[in-house]
Design a protein around this motif. Structure first.
Motif, PDB file in Angstrom:
ATOM      1  N   ILE A 104       1.017  -1.370  -0.185  1.00 46.25           N
ATOM      2  CA  ILE A 104       0.013  -0.044  -0.418  1.00 46.25           C
ATOM      3  C   ILE A 104       1.323   1.224  -0.092  1.00 46.25           C
ATOM      4  N   ASP A 105       2.052   1.079   0.751  1.00 45.76           N
ATOM      5  CA  ASP A 105       3.003   2.667   0.628  1.00 45.76           C
ATOM      6  C   ASP A 105       3.566   2.813  -0.431  1.00 45.76           C
ATOM      7  N   LEU A 106       3.711   1.455  -1.108  1.00 50.01           N
ATOM      8  CA  LEU A 106       3.937   1.754  -2.595  1.00 50.01           C
ATOM      9  C   LEU A 106       3.041   2.184  -3.561  1.00 50.01           C
ATOM     10  N   ASP A 107       1.871   1.807  -3.641  1.00 53.66           N
ATOM     11  CA  ASP A 107       1.181   1.698  -4.894  1.00 53.66           C
ATOM     12  C   ASP A 107      -0.256   2.524  -3.703  1.00 53.66           C
ATOM     13  N   PRO A 108      -0.318   3.844  -3.236  1.00 55.37           N
ATOM     14  CA  PRO A 108      -1.278   4.768  -2.316  1.00 55.37           C
ATOM     15  C   PRO A 108      -2.590   4.279  -3.424  1.00 55.37           C
ATOM     16  N   ASP A 109      -2.669   5.108  -4.089  1.00 57.57           N
ATOM     17  CA  ASP A 109      -3.651   5.583  -4.602  1.00 57.57           C
ATOM     18  C   ASP A 109      -4.854   4.343  -5.318  1.00 57.57           C
ATOM     19  N   ASN A 110      -3.853   2.568  -5.539  1.00 62.05           N
ATOM     20  CA  ASN A 110      -4.986   1.702  -5.984  1.00 62.05           C
ATOM     21  C   ASN A 110      -5.645   0.968  -4.716  1.00 62.05           C
ATOM     22  N   HIS A 111      -6.958   1.859  -4.449  1.00 58.34           N
ATOM     23  CA  HIS A 111      -7.981   0.861  -3.178  1.00 58.34           C
ATOM     24  C   HIS A 111      -8.158  -0.355  -3.236  1.00 58.34           C
ATOM     25  N   ARG A 112      -7.669  -1.059  -4.638  1.00 54.59           N
ATOM     26  CA  ARG A 112      -7.604  -3.240  -4.736  1.00 54.59           C
ATOM     27  C   ARG A 112      -6.884  -3.434  -3.424  1.00 54.59           C
ATOM     28  N   HIS A 113      -5.519  -2.789  -3.215  1.00 55.20           N
ATOM     29  CA  HIS A 113      -4.745  -3.673  -1.765  1.00 55.20           C
ATOM     30  C   HIS A 113      -5.667  -3.162  -0.630  1.00 55.20           C
ATOM     31  N   MET A 114      -6.070  -2.396  -0.289  1.00 57.05           N
ATOM     32  CA  MET A 114      -6.525  -1.779   0.830  1.00 57.05           C
ATOM     33  C   MET A 114      -7.914  -2.506   0.670  1.00 57.05           C
ATOM     34  N   ARG A 115      -8.421  -3.362   0.154  1.00 56.48           N
ATOM     35  CA  ARG A 115     -10.001  -4.148  -0.116  1.00 56.48           C
ATOM     36  C   ARG A 115      -9.145  -5.108  -0.066  1.00 56.48           C
ATOM     37  N   SER A 116      -7.722  -5.186  -0.077  1.00 52.31           N
ATOM     38  CA  SER A 116      -7.872  -6.704  -0.484  1.00 52.31           C
ATOM     39  C   SER A 116      -7.272  -7.065   1.749  1.00 52.31           C
ATOM     40  N   LEU A 117      -6.305  -6.375   1.393  1.00 55.80           N
ATOM     41  CA  LEU A 117      -5.900  -6.681   3.562  1.00 55.80           C
ATOM     42  C   LEU A 117      -7.343  -7.149   4.082  1.00 55.80           C
ATOM     43  N   GLY A 118      -8.043  -6.067   4.292  1.00 56.10           N
ATOM     44  CA  GLY A 118      -9.658  -5.644   4.854  1.00 56.10           C
ATOM     45  C   GLY A 118      -9.782  -7.621   4.426  1.00 56.10           C
ATOM     46  N   THR A 119      -9.857  -7.900   3.623  1.00 59.63           N
ATOM     47  CA  THR A 119     -10.660  -9.274   3.416  1.00 59.63           C
ATOM     48  C   THR A 119      -9.880 -10.900   3.456  1.00 59.63           C
ATOM     49  N   HIS A 120      -8.254  -9.862   3.735  1.00 57.30           N
ATOM     50  CA  HIS A 120      -6.758 -10.832   4.716  1.00 57.30           C
ATOM     51  C   HIS A 120      -7.202 -11.062   5.892  1.00 57.30           C
ATOM     52  N   MET A 121      -7.440 -10.212   7.012  1.00 54.12           N
ATOM     53  CA  MET A 121      -7.876  -9.437   7.989  1.00 54.12           C
ATOM     54  C   MET A 121      -8.675 -10.188   8.711  1.00 54.12           C
ATOM     55  N   LEU A 122      -9.351 -10.897   8.449  1.00 52.96           N
ATOM     56  CA  LEU A 122     -10.506 -11.434   8.869  1.00 52.96           C
ATOM     57  C   LEU A 122     -10.956 -12.724   9.494  1.00 52.96           C
ATOM     58  N   PRO A 123     -10.829 -13.239  10.261  1.00 53.67           N
ATOM     59  CA  PRO A 123     -10.195 -14.564  11.583  1.00 53.67           C
ATOM     60  C   PRO A 123     -10.223 -15.210  10.150  1.00 53.67           C
ATOM     61  N   ARG A 124     -11.650 -15.318   9.095  1.00 53.65           N
ATOM     62  CA  ARG A 124     -11.484 -16.635   8.065  1.00 53.65           C
ATOM     63  C   ARG A 124     -10.744 -17.193   7.598  1.00 53.65           C
ATOM     64  N   TRP A 125      -9.578 -16.037   7.430  1.00 54.08           N
ATOM     65  CA  TRP A 125      -8.321 -16.327   7.100  1.00 54.08           C
ATOM     66  C   TRP A 125      -7.026 -15.938   7.779  1.00 54.08           C
ATOM     67  N   PHE A 126      -6.745 -14.657   7.459  1.00 51.02           N
ATOM     68  CA  PHE A 126      -5.095 -14.897   8.735  1.00 51.02           C
ATOM     69  C   PHE A 126      -4.737 -13.902   9.867  1.00 51.02           C
ATOM     70  N   GLY A 127      -6.545 -13.456  10.444  1.00 51.36           N
ATOM     71  CA  GLY A 127      -6.284 -12.384  11.021  1.00 51.36           C
ATOM     72  C   GLY A 127      -7.609 -12.766  12.324  1.00 51.36           C
ATOM     73  N   SER A 128      -8.235 -11.189  12.435  1.00 55.31           N
ATOM     74  CA  SER A 128      -8.984 -11.290  14.247  1.00 55.31           C
ATOM     75  C   SER A 128     -10.116  -9.406  13.719  1.00 55.31           C
ATOM     76  N   TYR A 129     -10.868  -9.879  14.485  1.00 53.52           N
ATOM     77  CA  TYR A 129     -11.842  -8.525  14.561  1.00 53.52           C
ATOM     78  C   TYR A 129     -10.697  -7.385  14.787  1.00 53.52           C
ATOM     79  N   PRO A 130     -10.266  -7.146  16.043  1.00 53.67           N
ATOM     80  CA  PRO A 130      -9.249  -6.439  16.690  1.00 53.67           C
ATOM     81  C   PRO A 130      -7.521  -6.220  15.055  1.00 53.67           C
ATOM     82  N   ALA A 131      -7.966  -7.198  14.628  1.00 52.04           N
ATOM     83  CA  ALA A 131      -6.657  -6.706  13.684  1.00 52.04           C
ATOM     84  C   ALA A 131      -7.338  -6.199  12.703  1.00 52.04           C
ATOM     85  N   LEU A 132      -8.190  -6.634  12.410  1.00 51.06           N
ATOM     86  CA  LEU A 132      -9.038  -5.746  10.630  1.00 51.06           C
ATOM     87  C   LEU A 132      -8.993  -4.481  11.372  1.00 51.06           C
TER      88      LEU A 132
END
Length: 297
Positions: A104-132
């Motif tokens: 995201i720091d490399l390409d901050p204007d591209n919203h798709r990276h941020m959306r993908s980060l949010g999905t990956h931070m869900l508990p069903r993947w790699f994260g948790s709700y506090p991490a999200l």
């Protein structure tokens, strides 16, 4: 399809020193892996399909392993390496978050990276709700120059469309401020349609557990009102159709024309409901390049 992938492999073999071609072939393998996985999660996928899925992810990892998108200053390569996480369930929350933060720091204007980060931070993947929540706020702070509060909204964008508990936990005021900041910075009709379709149809649910806390969906649905009344000039049917499927990139569409038709119907149905009182009063609603016009009484 396999012949096509092997053709790409042959091109990569002939151009071993081309990092972009290697990344392109790796992304092709990741796409094929997702085809084998289908809509089900890994636990629900039959073993033979899981093996084929894993084989393609493994090949993609081999192709991408020597590459460093950050060192090469390449968002394309960095995004390809982040796409590998879907096939590497042993990755840690911190590793996933840090790699996406660097992208995201490399390409901050591209919203798709941020959306993908949010999905990956869900508990069903790699994260948790506090991490999200933490990553949404960190991202908003790091991308403030590009998006204002929009980084928070982008990280939660797909997460709350997929997960009822994420909807219960999101800071709805911060999220709505983010939508406004996004529109201030990107007011083109593609973005207006994306945000309007998201607010209008992406959060429609019939599951009983979704009714436990309707506040989030109601508040976001209200945002569609000002988005459409103040900013919509044209309808992009594909965006509306995709929003109704919660932006499922693995969706199989047999007819793009019929798929677009469903999006147009969804858009027109929602807009008709939004302007019901005006229409019932015999007034007409028209969209043009200069804005939305409602005929006088």
């Amino acid at each position: 399809m396999i012949e096509g992938v092997m053709g790409l492999e042959a091109m990569a073999a002939d151009n071993r020193d081309d990092p972009y071609l290697r990344s392109l072939v790796a992304l092709a393998h990741i796409d094929v892996a997702w085809l084998w996985r289908g809509h089900a999660d890994q636990a629900a996928t039959p073993a033979p399909q899981n093996h084929r899925c894993a084989a393609h992810f493994d090949r993609a990892a081999t192709l991408l392993h020597p590459l460093d998108g950050i060192a090469l200053d390449s968002p394309f390569i960095a995004a390809a390496k982040c796409a590998l996480f879907s096939g590497q369930r042993d990755s840690t929350t911190m590793q996933v978050a840090d790699d996406f933060a660097a992208l995201i720091d490399l390409d901050p204007d591209n919203h798709r990276h941020m959306r993908s980060l949010g999905t990956h931070m869900l508990p069903r993947w790699f994260g948790s709700y506090p991490a999200l929540e933490l990553e949404a706020r960190r991202t908003a702070a790091r991308t403030e120059a590009s998006w204002g509060a929009g980084g928070y909204a982008w990280v939660y964008f797909d997460a709350i469309a997929l997960d009822p508990e994420a909807r219960r936990r999101v800071d709805i005021g911060f999220f709505l401020d983010g939508l406004r900041d996004i529109l201030q910075r990107r007011s083109d009709q593609e973005m207006v349609n994306l945000l309007a379709a998201y607010c209008a149809v992406a959060l429609r649910y019939d599951a009983p557990d979704d009714a436990a806390d309707p506040r989030c969906c109601d508040e976001i649905a209200k945002a569609a009102n000002w988005l459409i009344r103040q900013h919509l000039r044209e309808i992009h049917p594909m965006i509306w159709a995709h929003a109704a499927q919660r932006f499922d990139n693995n969706l199989r569409v047999s007819s793009p024309r019929r798929f677009a038709d469903t999006g147009r119907r969804d858009a027109m149905t929602f807009i008709a409901g939004l302007f019901r009182s005006e229409i019932e009063a015999g007034r007409t609603v028209e969209f043009s390049d200069t804005g939305l016009h409602v005929s006088p009484d």
